[in-house]
Design an enzyme around this catalytic site. Sequence first.
Site, short mmCIF file in Angstrom:
data_model
loop_
_atom_site.label_atom_id
_atom_site.label_comp_id
_atom_site.label_asym_id
_atom_site.label_seq_id
_atom_site.Cartn_x
_atom_site.Cartn_y
_atom_site.Cartn_z
N ASP A 165 81.03 73.20 32.52
CA ASP A 165 81.27 74.62 32.35
C ASP A 165 81.80 74.94 30.95
OD1 ASP A 165 81.63 77.28 33.68
OD2 ASP A 165 83.70 76.96 33.07
N GLU A 218 76.65 73.54 29.87
CA GLU A 218 76.44 74.99 29.79
C GLU A 218 76.54 75.37 28.31
OE1 GLU A 218 78.02 79.40 31.07
OE2 GLU A 218 79.44 77.77 30.97
C1 GLC Z 1 81.11 79.80 32.83
C2 GLC Z 1 80.71 80.15 34.24
C3 GLC Z 1 81.24 81.50 34.56
C4 GLC Z 1 82.74 81.46 34.46
C5 GLC Z 1 83.19 80.96 33.09
C6 GLC Z 1 84.64 80.57 33.11
O1 GLC Z 1 80.50 80.62 31.90
O2 GLC Z 1 79.32 80.05 34.39
O3 GLC Z 1 80.86 81.93 35.85
O4 GLC Z 1 83.29 82.73 34.69
O5 GLC Z 1 82.50 79.81 32.69
O6 GLC Z 1 84.84 79.41 33.87
#
Ligand code: GLC
Length: 562
Positions: free
Chosen positions: A199, A277
């Site tokens: 993440d 991500e």
């Molecule tokens: C990422 C997740 C999102 C979340 C953020 C903070 O972007 O995909 O849903 O709010 O991280 O953890």
Amino acid sequence: MKHAWWQEALFYQIYPRSFADGNGDGIGDFEGIVKRLDYLADLGVGAIWLSPCYPSPFLDCGYDIADYTDIAPEYGGLPAFRVFLDAAHRRGIRVLMDLVLNHTSDQHPWFQEAMDPRSPKRDWYVWREGWQGGPPNNWLSTFGGPAWSRVNGTGAYYYYHAFLREQPDLNWRNPAVREAMWDVVRFWLRLGVDGFRLDAVCTIFEDPAYPESEGTAEYEALYARILQRQSPEDVAEAAARIQAIFRHQFDQPGLHALMRELRAVVDAFPDRVLIGEHEDLAYHGNGSDELHMVFNFPLMRAQPFGPRDVLENQRTRLPAIPTGAWPCNTLGNHDVCRLVSVWGGAGRARLAVAALLTLPGTPTVYNGDELGVANLVIRDVDAIRDRFVFQAMPELHGLTADARSGELLERMGSLSRDRARTPMPWSRAANGGFCPPGVRPWLPLHPDFAAGVNVADETADAGSLLNFWKQLIALRARCRALLVGDFQPLAGETGDVLAYRRATAESQAVVALNFAGEARAVPAAVRTVVRGMGVETAPVYGALDETGGLPAGGVVIWTGGV
Ligand code: GLC
Ligand code: CA
């Protein structure tokens, strides 16, 4: 050449709260997921990525974690997770957890301790003294408002949070934090999970000089432009300016070394995978020392794309991927708009699905997108579950219910990521078969479930979006060229037809997608390659029209030997 499982598998993102409710309380859980594993196996899913399912106060839908080595009680706890993991593995389906490194929940025992300035855990988080009666600097939270908060609003010291104020950032410069988190990683790998989706990778470090940001006043308007999606160019420009506002908070030096450290921890276990991500191919490192895959977000953002966007995307990315790493394409996730809403309907969305399943790389599907579930704008403040809208829209606070205008509620509902997180519709029964009749699901279902957008109806309808996905997933699975072959464009960038050849030493596939609203000629290069494929040149998917042209919105695929 032998490929790893994660280079060939279809990945499927499960949003645990919304997938299937096994115990009838209106909240998805592992008991429910286990009952639906046959559906996933039948769809052709090779790996599941679970959005966070750890104990959490749920202010950021589980991305605010209160315990990294347990499973939320409402999902069935660790015992139910073990049953699920075993059942998935028995069907040959791998399982990835979501690993949230950047921050914890403020309810995590680490932060609870760290609030005490004398605690040995103090330095596990990022604390700075305020300046002239305000926060240490003007940095913003990506969810809007200041990135700094004080405990109970008092004290000279502020803690930093890239996201909600209930999501304090960990101090990754502290080796004790790294060790604690690598222990978390080992815990899940020992339990048998097959990897992690990482993440918010870019937020892990901050500039230690804490320089002021520029352009912060624009942030809200830029964010709105991303949601409005006026044109892909506009979205890209707004994204670039947001990137500039956060340049002291994102992608700081140290991240690559950290990814190498994590990769070494993971590589002690055979055959596991890391997906970041992030879209930056630099996070592949040398191909085998950082992340196996990063998401192709530029392609996702370019939707509704045309041939030229796709070709340009592939031309810039494919050559930059080092040997050992691999592309990973996706059309949506729990943070962005629903696939059919972006494309203006299930018809056009098929062009995107066809590209996803035939371009080089591992495809990732977000649950519900295979059915064509659309965005749901929730206009009821009490039904909103994605709390970030309340941080991003301070104007919602303290207003009586009737003082909240229609425009305000519309904006809230479109901003809230709840729009793409509604429960899976399994049938046209009450509550879409997600939970029992009479039970209130944690988020409302999109009402289209009653009009045929559900698993049962779409399974029975040969022409449904679900069956379109299924056919192409199955075709991809049995064609080596589509799974792992090289990519070669077969038409220029100016027309409405996107055409390419995928080839291995033994097999090849030719894909032609007509993005125009009317028939188009088959590009000459396509005809040449198809003719060269041998006597049997009828498409394996789709068909040409009577005049030998590509029908409007048509998807036509040929496969054969070389
Ligand atoms: C990422 C997740 C999102 C979340 C953020 C903070 O972007 O995909 O849903 O709010 O991280 O953890
Ligand atoms: Ca439940």
